[in-house]
Enzyme design. Structure first.
Site, mmCIF file in Angstrom:
data_model
loop_
_atom_site.group_PDB
_atom_site.id
_atom_site.type_symbol
_atom_site.label_atom_id
_atom_site.label_comp_id
_atom_site.label_asym_id
_atom_site.label_seq_id
_atom_site.Cartn_x
_atom_site.Cartn_y
_atom_site.Cartn_z
ATOM 1 N N ASP A 140 4.790 2.182 -6.473
ATOM 2 C CA ASP A 140 3.752 1.675 -5.578
ATOM 3 C C ASP A 140 2.950 0.426 -6.173
ATOM 4 O O ASP A 140 2.196 0.393 -6.991
ATOM 5 C CB ASP A 140 2.446 2.944 -6.031
ATOM 6 C CG ASP A 140 2.986 4.262 -5.218
ATOM 7 O OD1 ASP A 140 4.095 4.446 -5.171
ATOM 8 O OD2 ASP A 140 2.385 4.970 -4.853
ATOM 9 N N LYS B 212 0.762 1.868 2.268
ATOM 10 C CA LYS B 212 0.005 2.861 1.727
ATOM 11 C C LYS B 212 -1.547 2.490 1.693
ATOM 12 O O LYS B 212 -1.650 1.277 1.727
ATOM 13 C CB LYS B 212 0.254 2.992 0.134
ATOM 14 C CG LYS B 212 -0.728 4.151 -0.848
ATOM 15 C CD LYS B 212 0.238 4.176 -2.021
ATOM 16 C CE LYS B 212 -1.133 4.802 -3.151
ATOM 17 N NZ LYS B 212 -0.340 4.883 -4.188
ATOM 18 N N LYS C 230 1.526 6.224 3.411
ATOM 19 C CA LYS C 230 0.822 7.101 2.527
ATOM 20 C C LYS C 230 -0.335 6.971 2.393
ATOM 21 O O LYS C 230 -1.095 5.841 2.101
ATOM 22 C CB LYS C 230 1.726 6.907 1.299
ATOM 23 C CG LYS C 230 1.141 7.480 -0.006
ATOM 24 C CD LYS C 230 1.764 7.348 -1.438
ATOM 25 C CE LYS C 230 0.826 7.897 -2.661
ATOM 26 N NZ LYS C 230 1.283 7.572 -3.771
#
Lengths: 480, 331
Positions: free
Chosen positions: B168, B231, B267
């Site tokens: 991430d 995300k 996400k």
């Protein structure tokens, strides 16, 4: 993965138990429910199931006369009340509507066929807001711009349509009472129930007898009402054909008239529009209330350079609309209000196909009973097609294209109607320039079908005259 | 190494080309976007649909701990919870009156991943070995991302070497906000190259990008640069995932697949704490991208406290009552 099944929403019906519909209802005249003089009745059905909901009295000319006399008698005291006193009644009515909003939403959905999502989130909040708004005006009429102490007209004869039964009642009754008039109101024959519940609300609010009278019935009762010699003010919302007949019938009298009639609203999408939001606005514009909205954006004018992109997105979006049980909280598209209206929509769509427009309908299964029409759009439509000119009053969108802003304006204005329009562009200067050229009573920018009691609403050309809502809406009920 | 989708290779040819491409994307009307998200938020998800949504949401959680106080013990506890979120349900044989007995196969799913800092990735990998739960590690000088590219890449290498299945990363918001879009793009490319087989989630920190137009542009930069997921946020700023910004990103991945055939995950992270919230996000997915994204491979929740609320709601569905916080595990 194991959970690959689709996300099927389980049924989520709003409870019918919150509303108690009596097997029969009378006319509401002079504060009492009473049978029609000739004893006639008619049935009202739920358009989603064709189930008979109740039997209501059918008003005739004698009942109209009785109701107008009651309203006339009540006018003297009602109009003499200080505005602050009239306001108290209106505030009380508004609060009772809020308290009973769930019950009224279910009732309206049952009688009209529109989704509970709309009656709960749009109709009922707007109904209450309208009464609150005009309650606020009742003691401030000196400051409305019509000079000191503007006087009411007298008895208002009001005839309303079936597409927003309680909301149209609010649009008519709230300003009439705030300004000191008394009313006789006739709801549409397919949707009489919410007006009768409103009569009960008037009684519970302690509204003096005769100030509000409700006559359920057909067109003959409406005609008797608007032609009654002791009616001072006629307010009508409905079809242009009936509106013209009313205009003729009051010609030569001193009745004041407002007419809110049909429309063929142009929803103009420029190539610099926020496309995803424009698609939502197109959907809201024509599929809100199954397109049975006078200000519906029933003509999509899309700039040719983004036409394919917009149409693809629109079809994809229409495929997600959920059509079915109007009481289900997840239903987006409910039933058409009546067999008659369904027949009218069907006939116009057939005409569209016969004239060579290309039809596309969202893939959805229609329930076996009740009146239903799948969300539909027509492409390859030109200004010459019937579906581009006539008001369909159903979930049917006609798609036309344009090349330049001037052409968009010309096509948008090329209609016998002029009620609403929408403009979609990220460019603020274009919004202002185009809005100024559109001959439509309401122009929405980057939104559609947004209503507020503070905003005047009404049409150009054959869409009618007079304004309802806002400060402007007072004028129709004042002797100014 | 994955490169820019061919359909858009011109867009990333230069800084000015990328700018022109990003500014050519349709604008976002904030009022309309938020109204659409709110309207989908009124969907009423009941009974069987709710049961489905709860289990799907559990299976999509990146169970996260990103604190200075993280220790191997904390990470192991979280990993155990990710693998077996609801141990009490397995413990005693269920009573025959238990409604879930009608569906004996409906065990509580494990979460999608455990998300930790790089120095905890090895601990998480050891604890999760063979469980099917992925190890996700934040990297690139998370959460601010204010470090040189070399340091960021070293951070990524470290996490991958420690066994992270997913990285991430945060984008350089400073570069983005000063209009150096190609720098943002190239940095993502460089990180992607270090990921090897690990899947890359690109965090935009939507709260710092501030406008929806920026979020759409950032989404396209991420997708063009080969992100496996886009995300919303780190969970470390005031505004994190919202229905509106997630809807906007879902529209971006929907459009990207329509134009390139490449599917990219989404996400939302931070601020999603209740079952009700999670179900609303799943409705957004269902009605925006459709069921292809209703899968932990394509949609995740970055969350920690959400899991216990989902478990309590799950128990409520099977027993008809709320059992309370002592019937789920603290972690």
């Amino acid at each position: 993965m194991t959970m690959a099944s689709a996300f099927e929403y389980a049924p989520a019906p709003e409870s019918r138990a919150v509303v108690d519909i009596a097997p029969s209802y009378g006319l509401f005249i002079d504060g009492e429910f009473t049978e029609a003089a000739d004893g006639k009745v008619f049935k009202t059905v739920s358009p989603s199931s064709e189930e008979v909901l109740s039997e209501v009295a059918r008003a005739g000319a004698a009942d109209v006369d009785r109701a107008v006399k009651a309203a006339r008698k009540a006018f003297e005291k009602w109009s003499a009340l200080p505005g602050s006193e009239r306001a108290k009644y209106l505030f009380r009515i508004a609060r009772i509507i809020q308290e009973r909003s769930r019950e009224l939403a279910v009732l309206e959905t049952l009688d009209n066929g529109k989704p509970i999502k709309e009656t709960r989130d749009a109709d009922l909040p707007l109904v209450a807001a309208h009464f609150f708004y005009y309650a606020g005006w009742a003691d401030k009429l000196d400051h409305a711009g019509y000079g000191a102490n503007p006087r009411p007209l007298g008895v208002a004869g009001q005839v309303i349509p079936w597409n927003f039964p309680l909301l149209m009642l609010a649009w008519k009754i709230a300003p009439a009472l705030a300004t000191g008039n008394t009313v006789v109101l006739k709801p549409a024959e397919t949707t009489p129930l919410s007006a009768l519940f409103f009569a009960d609300i008037c009684r519970r609010a302690g509204l003096p007898k005769g100030v509000v009278n409700i006559l359920t019935g057909y067109g003959d009762a409406g005609e008797a009402l608007v032609t009654h010699p002791d009616v001072n003010k006629v307010a009508f919302t409905g079809s242009t054909a009936v509106g013209k007949a009313i205009a003729r019938s009051v010609a030569g009298t001193d009745k004041k008239v407002t007419l809110e009639l049909g429309g063929k609203g142009a929803n103009i999408v420029f190539d610099d529009a926020p496309i995803d939001q424009a698609v939502e606005g197109i959907v809201t514009g024509i599929f809100f209330n199954q397109g049975q909205v006078c200000c519906a954006g029933s003509r999509l004018l899309v700039q040719e350079s983004v036409q394919d992109e917009v149409l693809d997105a629109l079809k994809r979006r229409l495929s997600t609309l959920r059509l079915g049980d109007p009481l289900d909280k997840n239903t987006d598209i409910g039933a058409i209000n009546s067999a008659e209206q369904l027949a009218r929509i069907t006939a116009l769509v057939e005409t569209g196909e016969a004239e060579g427009a290309e039809r596309w309908s969202a893939p959805c299964e229609l329930p076996s009973s009740g009146y239903w029409f799948a969300p539909t759009l027509f492409t390859n439509v030109t200004q010459a097609h019937t579906v581009a000119r006539d008001e369909i009053f159903g979930p049917v969108l006609s798609v036309l294209s344009f090349r330049t802003p001037d052409e968009a304006v010309a096509k948008a204005n090329n209609s016998q109607y002029g009620l609403s329009a929408g403009i979609w562009t990220e460019k603020g200067s274009r919004i202002l320039a185009v809005a100024n050229k559109l001959r439509a009573g309401v122009v929405w920018a980057n939104t559609f079908n947004k209503f507020d009691p503070t905003s005047p609403f009404g049409g150009y050309k054959e869409s009618g005259f007079g304004r309802e809502g806002g400060r402007h809406g007072l004028e129709a009920y004042l002797d100014v | 190494m994955p490169t820019t989708a061919p359909a858009f290779s011109d867009a990333t040819a230069s800084d000015s080309a990328l700018r022109r491409f990003l500014f050519g994307l349709p604008g976002v009307d904030a009022v309309g976007l938020e109204a659409r998200a709110a309207s989908l938020g009124t969907r009423s998800i009941k009974t069987t649909a709710k049961a489905y949504a709860i289990d799907l949401a559990i299976s999509m959680i990146d169970l996260t701990t990103l604190e200075g106080a993280d220790t191997p013990g904390k990470v192991r506890a979280l990993a155990a919870k990710a693998v077996n979120p609801d141990p009490l349900r397995y413990a005693p044989p269920r009573l025959s009156s238990d409604p879930l007995d009608a569906e004996p196969d409906r065990m509580t799913p494990h979460t999608a991943a455990v998300c930790v800092y790089p120095d905890m990735a090895a601990t998480a990998a050891a604890a999760l070995a063979g469980s099917g739960v992925k190890v996700a590690s934040v990297a690139t000088a998370f959460p601010a991302g204010r470090a040189s590219l070399d340091v960021k890449l070293a951070d990524v290498r470290d996490a991958v070497a420690a066994g992270a299945d997913e990285i991430d990363m945060v984008i350089d918001r400073g570069a983005f906000l000063s209009g150096r879009f190609l720098k943002v793009y190239e940095e993502i490319l460089a990180v992607k190259a270090e990921c090897g087989t690990a899947r890359l989630k690109v965090i935009f920190e939507t709260g710092e990008l501030s406008t929806y137009d920026n979020i759409r542009r950032a989404s396209w930069i991420g997708m063009l640069a080969g992100a496996d997921f886009i995300k919303t946020s780190t969970g470390k700023v005031a505004t994190n995932a919202t229905p509106a910004n997630t809807l906007l990103m879902l529209e971006a991945v929907r459009d990207f697949r329509a134009q390139t055939g490449v599917q990219i995950g989404v996400k939302p992270a931070g601020g999603i704490r209740t079952t009700k919230d999670a179900v609303k996000f799943l409705v957004l997915v269902n009605e925006t991208t459709g069921e292809d994204w209703l899968d932990p491979h394509w949609f995740r929740f970055g969350a920690s406290s959400l899991l216990n609320d989902l478990l309590m709601q799950r128990q409520k569905l099977s027993t008809g009552r709320y059992s309370g916080p002592d019937y789920v595990t603290v972690d």
